[in-house]
Design a protein around this motif. Structure first.
Motif, mmCIF file in Angstrom:
data_model
loop_
_atom_site.group_PDB
_atom_site.id
_atom_site.type_symbol
_atom_site.label_atom_id
_atom_site.label_comp_id
_atom_site.label_asym_id
_atom_site.label_seq_id
_atom_site.Cartn_x
_atom_site.Cartn_y
_atom_site.Cartn_z
ATOM 1 N N VAL A 136 -38.021 33.694 29.799
ATOM 2 C CA VAL A 136 -38.066 32.448 30.576
ATOM 3 C C VAL A 136 -39.498 32.072 30.923
ATOM 4 N N HIS A 137 -40.281 33.020 31.404
ATOM 5 C CA HIS A 137 -41.620 32.693 31.890
ATOM 6 C C HIS A 137 -42.659 32.710 30.779
ATOM 7 N N GLY A 138 -42.511 33.586 29.777
ATOM 8 C CA GLY A 138 -43.411 33.569 28.625
ATOM 9 C C GLY A 138 -44.862 33.740 28.996
ATOM 10 N N MET A 139 -45.168 34.792 29.717
ATOM 11 C CA MET A 139 -46.539 35.008 30.164
ATOM 12 C C MET A 139 -47.457 35.332 28.994
ATOM 13 N N SER A 140 -48.748 35.119 29.187
ATOM 14 C CA SER A 140 -49.732 35.369 28.139
ATOM 15 C C SER A 140 -49.777 36.855 27.818
ATOM 16 N N GLY A 141 -49.863 37.149 26.523
ATOM 17 C CA GLY A 141 -49.894 38.538 26.088
ATOM 18 C C GLY A 141 -48.531 39.136 25.861
ATOM 19 N N THR A 142 -47.492 38.327 25.852
ATOM 20 C CA THR A 142 -46.139 38.805 25.589
ATOM 21 C C THR A 142 -45.629 38.186 24.291
ATOM 22 N N TRP A 143 -44.528 38.740 23.787
ATOM 23 C CA TRP A 143 -43.935 38.236 22.551
ATOM 24 C C TRP A 143 -43.432 36.805 22.719
ATOM 25 N N SER A 144 -42.994 36.450 23.924
ATOM 26 C CA SER A 144 -42.479 35.104 24.150
ATOM 27 C C SER A 144 -43.595 34.069 24.054
ATOM 28 N N PHE A 145 -44.779 34.401 24.522
ATOM 29 C CA PHE A 145 -45.916 33.481 24.436
ATOM 30 C C PHE A 145 -46.353 33.294 22.990
ATOM 31 N N ASP A 146 -46.252 34.361 22.180
ATOM 32 C CA ASP A 146 -46.676 34.324 20.777
ATOM 33 C C ASP A 146 -45.528 34.058 19.822
ATOM 34 N N SER A 147 -44.355 33.639 20.320
ATOM 35 C CA SER A 147 -43.210 33.398 19.458
ATOM 36 C C SER A 147 -43.510 32.284 18.465
ATOM 37 N N GLY A 148 -43.253 32.549 17.192
ATOM 38 C CA GLY A 148 -43.536 31.584 16.143
ATOM 39 C C GLY A 148 -44.897 31.752 15.527
ATOM 40 N N GLY A 149 -45.781 32.500 16.161
ATOM 41 C CA GLY A 149 -47.121 32.704 15.625
ATOM 42 C C GLY A 149 -47.377 34.156 15.284
ATOM 43 N N ASP A 150 -47.794 34.908 16.295
ATOM 44 C CA ASP A 150 -48.170 36.311 16.089
ATOM 45 C C ASP A 150 -47.081 37.257 16.570
ATOM 46 N N ALA A 151 -45.830 36.819 16.525
ATOM 47 C CA ALA A 151 -44.742 37.618 17.106
ATOM 48 C C ALA A 151 -44.444 38.877 16.311
ATOM 49 N N ALA A 152 -44.777 38.905 15.020
ATOM 50 C CA ALA A 152 -44.474 40.088 14.213
ATOM 51 C C ALA A 152 -45.285 41.305 14.639
ATOM 52 N N GLN A 153 -46.389 41.091 15.374
ATOM 53 C CA GLN A 153 -47.187 42.220 15.846
ATOM 54 C C GLN A 153 -46.477 43.018 16.931
ATOM 55 N N TYR A 154 -45.431 42.441 17.519
ATOM 56 C CA TYR A 154 -44.674 43.125 18.573
ATOM 57 C C TYR A 154 -43.451 43.859 18.017
ATOM 58 N N VAL A 155 -43.222 43.795 16.711
ATOM 59 C CA VAL A 155 -42.049 44.394 16.094
ATOM 60 C C VAL A 155 -42.373 45.833 15.686
ATOM 61 N N TYR A 156 -41.479 46.749 16.043
ATOM 62 C CA TYR A 156 -41.607 48.164 15.681
ATOM 63 C C TYR A 156 -40.304 48.605 15.026
ATOM 64 N N GLU A 157 -40.407 49.631 14.178
ATOM 65 C CA GLU A 157 -39.238 50.148 13.486
ATOM 66 C C GLU A 157 -39.064 51.635 13.764
ATOM 67 N N ILE A 158 -37.800 52.074 13.735
ATOM 68 C CA ILE A 158 -37.452 53.487 13.904
ATOM 69 C C ILE A 158 -36.700 53.930 12.668
ATOM 70 N N GLU A 159 -37.201 54.944 11.996
ATOM 71 C CA GLU A 159 -36.539 55.466 10.797
ATOM 72 C C GLU A 159 -35.261 56.205 11.196
ATOM 73 N N GLN A 160 -34.193 55.985 10.428
ATOM 74 C CA GLN A 160 -32.893 56.573 10.726
ATOM 75 C C GLN A 160 -32.603 57.802 9.879
ATOM 76 N N GLY A 161 -33.173 57.877 8.693
ATOM 77 C CA GLY A 161 -32.936 59.039 7.839
ATOM 78 C C GLY A 161 -31.564 59.000 7.192
ATOM 79 N N GLY A 162 -31.348 59.898 6.259
ATOM 80 C CA GLY A 162 -30.065 59.980 5.578
ATOM 81 C C GLY A 162 -29.761 58.785 4.695
ATOM 82 N N GLY A 163 -30.792 58.057 4.262
ATOM 83 C CA GLY A 163 -30.576 56.892 3.416
ATOM 84 C C GLY A 163 -30.189 55.626 4.149
ATOM 85 N N ALA A 164 -30.105 55.652 5.477
ATOM 86 C CA ALA A 164 -29.729 54.461 6.251
ATOM 87 C C ALA A 164 -30.959 53.577 6.462
ATOM 88 N N PRO A 165 -30.772 52.257 6.535
ATOM 89 C CA PRO A 165 -31.922 51.367 6.789
ATOM 90 C C PRO A 165 -32.466 51.555 8.201
#
Length: 339
Positions: A136-165
């Motif tokens: 709602v507030h979308g403060m500077s330095g958050t994913w909401s403020f950078d949505s549509g631009g640099d939002a992919a920098q806030y994305v992280y992944e966790i490996e599941q193992g066993g052939g699962a995505p």
């Protein structure tokens, strides 16, 4: 709740809670953020006070291990619901101040045992660090403020193992994440590379970008839930009950991620924030035993012996017929020709 966004959750984020100081009967509050363990330099001498603290920690760890063994032994008798209470919290809470999330209770049945024991309590968290507050507030330095631009920098992944995505999360920082919200599973392949509306129903294809719905952690229902944002939350009220007779359809907290930014590579979630998930037992369960039981093997051997003795089954009949030996050059005696 992981299955709703096609996430495996064999490995997931840690979550920890403690009773609220002001109102412990009604609310929980999250524990502190997860931090990497600091190893003491081997070249320096360990102070006596530090050594005593380490010995005390080891003793407490042994007691905790014994308690876990007792709990595991009694696991079949005590029903369990939800994750374990960890030493820190890495999940982004859905609503601030312990407010009720209408989307979390949709088509869900309450656990009467948990209600009777007082285990179903909302998590009371400050506004700026919750998913609702950042959306709602979308403060500077958050994913909401950078949505549509640099939002992919806030994305992280966790490996599941066993052939699962892998499972994908959206965190509150580009470099040192502390709280993360769930996006879904197989985001890179089923959404960004080849969009599949069935496997990627938590994201909307915008052509060059993806608009993905986010899910925060709801402690009361012990699930990842969407966060609704109503017109009243953005416009406010000029007088009490202004939105009473208005059909309020909420929009849910979401983020817009360019597809090209997901192609370069996604950062790994730090290990100190990851723990075992509910699907780990199924994901890494050993397969079925392919050898037949001993009683069946004994019956089969007896049957083969009986057939051999009766002459109905001879293994020699299954072997290919041997060709006669070639005795050329080794003939003895005169050769007789037929007339």
């Amino acid at each position: 709740s992981c299955n709703k966004v096609h996430a495996t959750c064999a490995s997931t984020l840690k979550v920890g809670w403690k009773p609220d100081l002001k109102n412990p009967e009604s609310y929980f509050e999250p524990k502190g953020p997860c931090t990497p363990s600091k190893a003491f330099p081997a070249s320096k001498k360990v102070p006596p006070a530090m050594q005593k603290a380490m010995e005390k920690k080891k003793m407490l760890q042994k007691m905790a291990d014994q308690l876990n063994r007792i709990k595991k032994a009694a696991g079949s008798m005590i029903p369990k619901k939800g994750p374990d209470n960890d030493t820190c919290n890495a999940r982004m809470i859905d609503m601030p101040y312990g407010l009720n999330n209408p989307d979390s209770t949709e088509k869900e049945t309450n656990n009467l045992a948990a209600v009777a024991l007082g285990l179903e309590k909302s998590m009371k968290e400050k506004l700026p660090v919750t998913l609702w507050g950042q959306a709602v507030h979308g403060m500077s330095g958050t994913w909401s403020f950078d949505s549509g631009g640099d939002a992919a920098q806030y994305v992280y992944e966790i490996e599941q193992g066993g052939g699962a995505p892998n499972d994908y999360y959206l965190c509150d920082s580009k470099f040192r994440p502390q709280n993360c919200a769930l996006i879904g599973g197989n985001l890179k392949h089923a959404c960004a590379e080849f969009y599949d509306p069935r496997q990627c129903d938590f994201c909307e294809d915008l052509g060059d970008a993806l608009k993905c719905t986010l899910r925060g952690w709801n402690q009361k229902e012990l699930k990842w839930a969407r966060v609704p944002i109503y017109p009243r939350d953005l416009l406010g009220e000029l007088y009490r009950g202004e939105w009473k007779d208005v059909w309020m359809r909420p929009m849910f907290a979401s983020v817009t991620i360019p597809k090209a930014d997901l192609k370069d590579g996604i950062k790994k979630m730090p290990d100190y924030m990851v723990t075992h998930g509910p699907a780990e037992e199924v994901q890494f369960r050993p397969g079925p035993n392919t050898t037949p039981p001993g009683i069946l093997r004994g019956m089969a051997q007896d049957a083969v012996q009986k057939l051999d003795s009766s002459g109905m089954f001879l293994p020699s009949l299954l072997a290919p017929e041997a060709s006669p030996p070639n005795n050329c050059g080794q003939l003895k005696g005169p050769i007789r020709h037929r007339q």
